[in-house]
Structures are given as C-alpha cells and as structure tokens.
Design a protein around this motif. Sequence first.
Motif, mmCIF file in Angstrom:
data_model
loop_
_atom_site.group_PDB
_atom_site.id
_atom_site.type_symbol
_atom_site.label_atom_id
_atom_site.label_comp_id
_atom_site.label_asym_id
_atom_site.label_seq_id
_atom_site.Cartn_x
_atom_site.Cartn_y
_atom_site.Cartn_z
ATOM 1 N N GLN B 4 14.591 4.127 -7.029
ATOM 2 C CA GLN B 4 15.453 3.242 -6.243
ATOM 3 C C GLN B 4 14.909 1.811 -6.223
ATOM 4 O OE1 GLN B 4 18.363 4.415 -4.811
ATOM 5 N NE2 GLN B 4 17.858 6.264 -5.963
ATOM 6 N N ASN B 5 15.824 0.886 -5.880
ATOM 7 C CA ASN B 5 15.463 -0.506 -5.666
ATOM 8 C C ASN B 5 15.795 -0.795 -4.208
ATOM 9 O OD1 ASN B 5 14.667 -3.096 -6.401
ATOM 10 N ND2 ASN B 5 16.767 -3.721 -6.921
ATOM 11 N N ILE B 6 14.774 -0.755 -3.369
ATOM 12 C CA ILE B 6 15.025 -0.686 -1.922
ATOM 13 C C ILE B 6 14.715 -2.006 -1.228
ATOM 14 C CG2 ILE B 6 14.401 0.522 0.214
ATOM 15 C CD1 ILE B 6 13.723 2.953 -1.459
ATOM 16 N N LEU B 7 15.649 -2.448 -0.394
ATOM 17 C CA LEU B 7 15.416 -3.592 0.497
ATOM 18 C C LEU B 7 15.072 -3.053 1.879
ATOM 19 C CD1 LEU B 7 15.541 -6.557 1.440
ATOM 20 C CD2 LEU B 7 18.023 -6.259 1.732
ATOM 21 N N VAL B 8 13.971 -3.554 2.439
ATOM 22 C CA VAL B 8 13.572 -3.153 3.789
ATOM 23 C C VAL B 8 13.618 -4.373 4.694
ATOM 24 C CG1 VAL B 8 11.713 -2.192 5.230
ATOM 25 C CG2 VAL B 8 12.061 -1.325 2.910
ATOM 26 N N THR B 9 14.215 -4.236 5.867
ATOM 27 C CA THR B 9 14.207 -5.322 6.845
ATOM 28 C C THR B 9 14.111 -4.707 8.243
ATOM 29 O OG1 THR B 9 15.294 -7.373 7.522
ATOM 30 C CG2 THR B 9 16.737 -5.496 7.066
ATOM 31 N N ASN B 10 14.130 -5.550 9.261
ATOM 32 C CA ASN B 10 14.087 -5.056 10.649
ATOM 33 C C ASN B 10 14.521 -6.188 11.585
ATOM 34 O OD1 ASN B 10 11.916 -6.829 10.885
ATOM 35 N ND2 ASN B 10 10.561 -5.349 11.869
ATOM 36 N N ASP B 11 14.423 -5.937 12.895
ATOM 37 C CA ASP B 11 14.699 -7.044 13.826
ATOM 38 C C ASP B 11 13.514 -7.363 14.709
ATOM 39 O OD1 ASP B 11 14.731 -5.166 15.890
ATOM 40 O OD2 ASP B 11 16.724 -5.689 16.594
ATOM 41 N N GLY B 18 6.532 -0.920 13.272
ATOM 42 C CA GLY B 18 7.636 -0.089 12.765
ATOM 43 C C GLY B 18 8.046 -0.489 11.358
ATOM 44 N N LEU B 19 7.961 -1.791 11.055
ATOM 45 C CA LEU B 19 8.288 -2.264 9.702
ATOM 46 C C LEU B 19 7.284 -1.702 8.702
ATOM 47 C CD1 LEU B 19 10.107 -4.198 7.953
ATOM 48 C CD2 LEU B 19 8.306 -5.910 8.256
ATOM 49 N N ARG B 20 6.012 -1.743 9.064
ATOM 50 C CA ARG B 20 4.975 -1.223 8.157
ATOM 51 C C ARG B 20 5.193 0.261 7.881
ATOM 52 N NH1 ARG B 20 1.609 -4.656 11.229
ATOM 53 N NH2 ARG B 20 0.517 -2.961 12.284
ATOM 54 N N ALA B 21 5.562 1.003 8.917
ATOM 55 C CA ALA B 21 5.821 2.448 8.736
ATOM 56 C C ALA B 21 6.989 2.659 7.776
ATOM 57 C CB ALA B 21 6.112 3.091 10.091
ATOM 58 N N ALA B 26 9.546 3.824 2.339
ATOM 59 C CA ALA B 26 10.380 3.325 1.233
ATOM 60 C C ALA B 26 9.639 3.369 -0.095
ATOM 61 C CB ALA B 26 10.846 1.903 1.538
ATOM 62 N N SER B 27 8.324 3.061 -0.055
ATOM 63 C CA SER B 27 7.580 2.914 -1.306
ATOM 64 C C SER B 27 7.489 4.226 -2.088
ATOM 65 C CB SER B 27 6.187 2.335 -1.042
ATOM 66 O OG SER B 27 5.480 3.223 -0.212
ATOM 67 N N GLU B 28 7.832 5.329 -1.479
ATOM 68 C CA GLU B 28 7.819 6.607 -2.198
ATOM 69 C C GLU B 28 9.069 6.819 -3.048
ATOM 70 O OE1 GLU B 28 6.489 10.048 -0.113
ATOM 71 O OE2 GLU B 28 5.122 8.891 1.162
ATOM 72 N N TYR B 29 10.053 5.907 -2.920
ATOM 73 C CA TYR B 29 11.320 6.115 -3.638
ATOM 74 C C TYR B 29 11.585 5.094 -4.736
ATOM 75 C CZ TYR B 29 11.933 9.349 0.150
ATOM 76 O OH TYR B 29 11.731 10.382 1.007
ATOM 77 N N GLY B 30 10.692 4.100 -4.888
ATOM 78 C CA GLY B 30 10.919 3.130 -5.955
ATOM 79 C C GLY B 30 10.364 1.762 -5.597
#
Lengths: 258, 258
Positions: B4-11, B18-21, B26-30
């Motif tokens: 996958q090509n994953i975008l991670v964000t938060n508020d 929580g973002l680090r978690a 995410a890093s396990e999927y691409g």
Amino acid sequence: MNKQNILVTNDDGINAKGLRALIEVASEYGNVTVVAPELGMSGMSHSITMNNPLYLRRIKESDGMNIYACHGTPVDCVKIAVDAIMKQQPTLILSGINHGANSNISVIYSGTMGAASEGCTYGIPSIGFSHIAHRNNIDFTAVRHYAHKIIKTVLEKNDNPFLCLNVNVPDLPLEEIKGVRVAHATKGYWRENFEKNMDPRGREYYWLTGQFFNIEPENQDSDEWLLKNGFVSVVPIQVDMTDYTQKKAMEKWQIESL
Amino acid sequence: MNKQNILVTNDDGINAKGLRALIEVASEYGNVTVVAPELGMSGMSHSITMNNPLYLRRIKESDGMNIYACHGTPVDCVKIAVDAIMKQQPTLILSGINHGANSNISVIYSGTMGAASEGCTYGIPSIGFSHIAHRNNIDFTAVRHYAHKIIKTVLEKNDNPFLCLNVNVPDLPLEEIKGVRVAHATKGYWRENFEKNMDPRGREYYWLTGQFFNIEPENQDSDEWLLKNGFVSVVPIQVDMTDYTQKKAMEKWQIESL
C-alpha cells in the motif's frame, strides 16, 4: 404568525454586509439576537474552540435587538448564544448571508452551514443563506426577497424541529431569477492547485486554491444545475453522517468475528 | 496483499503519541507518508485554511517513510499531501489515533474524522481511529491490535473507493475487549456549560465545556452502547449531508410556487 425569537450568525464576521442584510430580514419576524464571529471564519466548517477561551463583546443590548461579537467560530457563536446568552431558546436560527456559494459538497467546509447545522442539533429550525458571488459589492436584494419567502414558508409549513436548510441564490438581478427549487447537494469533489511561494525569510509556503469537479453536471435535481440555470436552491441538511447503505453492505464482512 | 501507499494524519498534531502508534501500524502495509498538523487541531472538524498560507516542515524524506508537519488543519494536511506532496495517490488514508472519543454526533466536530472524510472525497478509502480516553498516558496496545484487524479486513473485502470508517476503541485492556461491531452514530446532542471567568485585564471570557445527551441509550446498534459494553465500534461515514427524507417531506411545501 407568532413573534419569533431569532438568533442570527454568519461566518464572514460581525462587520460583513451580508450579516447586516440578514439582520434586516430577521427583524421583521420578532426579537433578534446576533452573535457573530469577531473575525472572518470562512471554511471553518463545524469547528469548535477547545484550546482557547472565548471572548464576547457586547455591541448593543436593547429591547428586541441584542448584538454580540464572539472571538470564536460560527458553531461557538451558536453554542454561546443558546447556552449562555439568550434568556429564551431561539425559535429560529439564521446564518449568513454568506459572501460566496455553499452549494455542492462545500457544505461540509462551510462555516455558514456549520452554524446552521449546529442550530438544528438543538432542535431549532435553522437556515443558512448564501449569495454565490465572492466580490465585495454584492447586491443582496434578491437574497433578501427569497429569504422572506423561505422564512415565511418554514414558519407556516415546517413541523420538524431538526430542520436545517442550505439556501443558495444565483448571481442575478431579482427579476432574472426563475424561482426556488428543493435540491440535493451536487455530488463531486474539490481538488486543490497549491500555489507555492517563498516568504521574505526564505520559507516556502502554499496557498490552497481549489476547484470543484461536478460528477453529475446534467442532474436537474442538483443544486449546481439549478444555480447555473437561474434558480434559488434549497437543500435540506442532516447531521447524522452514518452511511447506512455502506453499513448494510458491511454485514458481509463478518466484522463480529474479528 | 499488495503493498500500500499510505497517508497518515491526525488532529492532535505531529508530536502526539497516538500518531506514532498509527505510523507503526501503517508501516507494516507499505510506504508511509505522514502529513500531520504542526499544532493541536482538536475540534477543527472539516475546516480548511483560506485566509493564511500553509507552511510545510520536512522532517524525514527517505524510502518508504516521509514525514511532514503542516501549519494547517487536518483537512489541509490531506489536501496538501494528495495534491502537492505525494507522487502517487495514496491507496489508503489513516487518521489518528485520536486521544479521546469521536463517537456519537461528535464526528461532525472531530478533526480526526474531518481528515478521514476528506480522504474519502478523493475516492481513497479512509479510516479514523480513536481511543476514547483523554488522559496523557494512554496505552495504545488494544487500538493497534484492532487497527490491524480492521485494516486487513478493509484491504481484503472493501470495494468502495469512498469508504470512510470511524473506529472507536473502549478504554479497556486488550483482553477485556469483547470484539468489533458495525454501528451507527448515536443520536443525541451536546449542551455546553460555559465557564465564565475574568482575565488579568478585567475582560470576561468563557470556556466551552460540553456534555453529550444520548437520546437512545439502550440502542445496541449505537456506537455509545457498544463502547460502554466493551466493544470496538465501527461507523461507516458519508459526506453527502443532504437529508433525503426531509427533501421528500418538503414536496408538500410547494416551494416551486415561491
């Protein structure tokens, strides 16, 4: 028609010409309380101020007309008006008149419609009004004309306390407008052309400048089509964002076994 | 499973635990690109930055992991990521893990869910994750555990590019959680107790402090009931706010004759 207790707000801020036009309209139906943002709050959606205190400036307090500016978002304005300022719960909430369109899925970004949809969570019928032009010298005659018609219709015919209407008025002289139609929010999406630039300190920055892509341009039930063809569009809005169709589709996923 | 090509964000901002978690998950999927707000953006809903330029800070640019902080809202982060930063459109967007609940109608105020629902307007399946506790020392073990299960299920079973899921995880140790259920956003409303105070310069200010009133506390299909009873809740979200039931009801209003 009973005398109303009307809350007026907007997202362009306390000094906007559109707000003054809407106060004029509202004052014909009863007592008016205005709580509008101190600053421009376009694009603030349904946001609330959680990490700062809210300052309130009393501008006018008199029989039938109370005006305040609040250093928060449009939704903050509705909340502080209903839960802290107004002695009696409003019977109607009016938001706008916005300088610029809030048609299509823009309703999810709109501060004007954030305020209106917050109103309906209180069980108070709420209407947001927008003139689709962005320029400074907007003539609000046509919006005022149709705002009266729509407000009267709501007061006469509506029995849903959770009513929320998104009204957009085309950029045409009153006599060229063809009438009013109930519509759905046009399906489509915004894409951004970020303008990249360099500030005087050598730091790159981006301006968000978007464009709407309409995926149903010929749909005569959509607000975009109606506005382009000279009609005032009225889209009823709800705040339950649950996608019940998708929920049904997910029964096959057997998520209970996870 | 394809990479996958994953975008991670938060508020909660670039420094949130929580973002680090969620980056770890995410890093396990691409490949992972993170674009998160420079500052805390809780309660920012679907807001966009229209009156200020957006600054972008490059934190890490390497194969498979790119991290940026953006001086804007969660929705700005998604827009600038997809339309300006990422070379290939993401295949999945993850938002969170939020510190605090985004169940019930809170989804309309939530920056975490603003980002996720913006993702789905791009036709990119998007999932927001929240741990319902507010305290600082949240243990994200259970959220990580269920995030994997839900992400895998979405990658295997979902065929809707506009999918948006709102996942809330109860404040319980992993072994006490009873499982996952698909739910609807609990119906109810927030009321505010504005705390009034005086600043050192003699100006009154108000703090917004709300309370949720649940109008269907016994509804076992609602996310609030499920969370209170030890389940992870998954609510599918849609961005078309048109109230089609009300639209139908308004046919009787004869609004075309206005």
